[in-house]
Motif scaffolding. Structure first.
Motif, PDB file in Angstrom:
ATOM      1  N   HIS A  52       0.811  -1.217   0.000  1.00 50.52           N
ATOM      2  CA  HIS A  52       0.000   0.000   0.000  1.00 50.52           C
ATOM      3  C   HIS A  52       0.847   1.270   0.000  1.00 50.52           C
ATOM      4  O   HIS A  52       0.323   2.355  -0.190  1.00 50.52           O
ATOM      5  CB  HIS A  52      -0.954  -0.007   1.190  1.00 50.52           C
ATOM      6  CG  HIS A  52      -0.255   0.090   2.514  1.00 50.52           C
ATOM      7  ND1 HIS A  52       0.347  -0.989   3.095  1.00 50.52           N
ATOM      8  CD2 HIS A  52      -0.058   1.139   3.338  1.00 50.52           C
ATOM      9  CE1 HIS A  52       0.887  -0.621   4.243  1.00 50.52           C
ATOM     10  NE2 HIS A  52       0.649   0.666   4.413  1.00 50.52           N
ATOM     11  N   ARG A 112      -6.894  -0.600   3.924  1.00 50.08           N
ATOM     12  CA  ARG A 112      -6.036  -0.072   2.855  1.00 50.08           C
ATOM     13  C   ARG A 112      -4.662   0.355   3.341  1.00 50.08           C
ATOM     14  O   ARG A 112      -3.738   0.473   2.545  1.00 50.08           O
ATOM     15  CB  ARG A 112      -6.740   1.086   2.150  1.00 50.08           C
ATOM     16  CG  ARG A 112      -7.924   0.599   1.362  1.00 50.08           C
ATOM     17  CD  ARG A 112      -8.454   1.652   0.424  1.00 50.08           C
ATOM     18  NE  ARG A 112      -9.660   1.134  -0.203  1.00 50.08           N
ATOM     19  CZ  ARG A 112     -10.741   1.846  -0.393  1.00 50.08           C
ATOM     20  NH1 ARG A 112     -10.794   3.089  -0.030  1.00 50.08           N
ATOM     21  NH2 ARG A 112     -11.788   1.301  -0.973  1.00 50.08           N
ATOM     22  N   ASN A 117      -2.788  -5.242   2.313  1.00 54.18           N
ATOM     23  CA  ASN A 117      -3.102  -4.596   1.029  1.00 54.18           C
ATOM     24  C   ASN A 117      -1.840  -4.641   0.170  1.00 54.18           C
ATOM     25  O   ASN A 117      -1.254  -3.622  -0.159  1.00 54.18           O
ATOM     26  CB  ASN A 117      -3.581  -3.159   1.258  1.00 54.18           C
ATOM     27  CG  ASN A 117      -4.119  -2.519  -0.001  1.00 54.18           C
ATOM     28  OD1 ASN A 117      -4.318  -3.168  -1.016  1.00 54.18           O
ATOM     29  ND2 ASN A 117      -4.349  -1.219   0.071  1.00 54.18           N
TER      30      ASN A 117
END
Length: 148
Positions: A52, A112, A117
């Motif tokens: 991420h 997220r 992620n």
């Protein structure tokens, strides 16, 4: 004046599902390549291998990483190989659509900002995966329905 259909069409005689799988595969290859093009990919300097923390976005909307782009490229190559037969082309479209729907669900539940992620996924990616999933499954089913 010659009629336009007088020229041979390389797609003639190819099952619709094979053509659809080939087109989808080429689109995946194109998008995968574009993910490595500065300008098309915003904040290209922030492109990371995975996770991420990659701040690069394709078309300024879809968060990408090197891993994400490589997955798209591999998915495109797989589609070209599988589009050689009707059975494999249908499996590529329906199976790939199912994978996209799983990614959509994963994108909805994963934090997220967490290490989970790893692809990475953002809101735009989630909508894209939903559309891809429905579209690919639909193409796989519609282009192979009985009577075609």
């Amino acid at each position: 004046m010659a009629h336009a259909r007088a020229r041979p069409n390389p797609a003639d005689g190819k099952a619709p599902v094979r053509r659809a799988a080939g087109v989808v595969a080429v689109l995946f290859l194109l998008i995968g390549l574009l993910g490595f093009v500065p300008g098309v990919t915003s904040d290209f300097g922030d492109l990371r291998f995975a996770g991420h923390h990659s701040g690069a976005t394709l078309f300024g909307a879809f968060q990408v990483s090197i891993l994400h782009n490589l997955i798209r490229l591999l998915f495109g190559v797989a589609g070209l190989v599988l589009s050689r037969t009707v059975t494999h082309a249908r499996a590529y479209l329906v199976g790939g659509g199912a994978i996209s729907l799983v990614l959509w669900l994963y994108g909805l539940v994963v934090d997220r900002d967490s290490g989970a992620n790893f692809v990475p996924l953002n809101g735009a990616d989630n909508w894209l995966h939903l559309g891809l999933g429905i579209g690919m499954i639909g193409l796989g089913l519609v282009t192979t329905r009985a009577g075609r």
